[in-house]
Design a protein around this motif. Sequence first.
Motif: not given
Length: 455
Positions: A370-394
């Motif tokens: 629903s975000l971009h046709e070139g990203l079809a097939g992926a699922e995203f979520a916000n990162t957590t403190s365990k990821d040691n990075a602020k962003g969007v995780k696949v």
Amino acid sequence: MKKTLLVLSALTIGISSVITPVTATAALPQSVNNQQVPSLAPMLEQVTPAVVSIAVEGKQVSKQRLPETFRFFFGPDFPEEQIRERPFRGLGSGVIVDADKGYIVTNHHVIGGADKILVQLHDGREVSAELIGSDEMSDIALLKLKDVSDLTEIKLADSDKLRVGDFAVAIGNPFGLGQTVTSGIISALGRSGLNIENFENFIQTDAAINSGNSGGALVNLNGELVGINTAILGPNGGNVGIGFAIPVNMVKNLTEQIIEFGEVKRGILGVQGGELTSELAEAFGYETNHGAFINQVMPDSAAEKAGLKAGDIIVSVNGKQIRTFGELRAKIATLGAGKDVSLGIVRDGKELDVTAKLQEASINKVKADSLHEGLAGAEFANTTSKDNAKGVKVTSLQENSEAARYGLREGDIILGVNRQPIRNLGELRKALDKKPSVLALEVKRDNSILYLIIR
């Protein structure tokens, strides 16, 4: 007899009933015995310009699984599912809560799946609106009007101060007739267990609410917003005097999070429990059955760190009484992660106060189609403190999908799009709303930074 619970939808409303004309009658007197006849008109003249009608257009996507016979005749490459798109139109209501910024609150189910949102103001102006963010689990959405002046906003009340028996007025756009006002009282508070939404803490009212009232205002006699009308209980989808509204305090918490983060950062206490029965209350030395009974405290949770124990009865949140476990769940979930919350509890017949710092609940995952046709097939979520990075995780990736062909991998963290930093799903959604022809994704993979180009 089984009762049918109807969530007010944003589907096209057809009116097939016969409208019978009535003869004119004499005007009512303005005063009786030299005393002014009570009227809601002065209050409504101030409030109704803040309530708008919303029309939406979009496409409903449905998937139909095809019989195995088709695959037998046409081979294994024949798709297992057939995808259908059907256009839809819908009507609903909304409430202007910030005139300067053009913010409008409505229900998620009013604008869900909409490609075009058109708002009709009280003075007849029609203006396009953009979706800032929404939360399906609590059925709240926030819209923004573009380049509009001379708006009227509504003042927000404190819905925690409502009492059963208080007068209430519902304003909305039922059946697409145009702005309509109905009145009644607050019939009940803290309604939950209705299976309308995931987080339920409804105001119940007998003010007439019908299809098209979704997202409209429930106000008190001071003209202050106390709730957002969202559902009715009725076997045939019509008003029977049982309507439900989302308390404005809950709406305020949710919209503030949407404005700040682009989404709702749900708080979690870390307890499991249920309703407090009279038998449980008596067994644990509590005189009434208002409260939420805790039968388990999760390890390393906010509740455990605050000192809560199994067998505790939570009776208040931030000084406001809690009637049911459902009400506790809804209030905690909508307060927001990282918030300090004061809990009044009963333990062994004694009243205590504890303070807990809410943790972030498991974040919602978003399908990237629903975000971009070139990203079809992926699922995203916000990162957590365990990821040691602020962003969007696949969080997951389909094999041979568009996203996989462009080089994305499960576990990648998107840090930026076209040199614009991305810290959460809300910011990613806003960046992609501009529909750039090329996406340059800044991606963190393990301990390396790389760029992926998606066209």
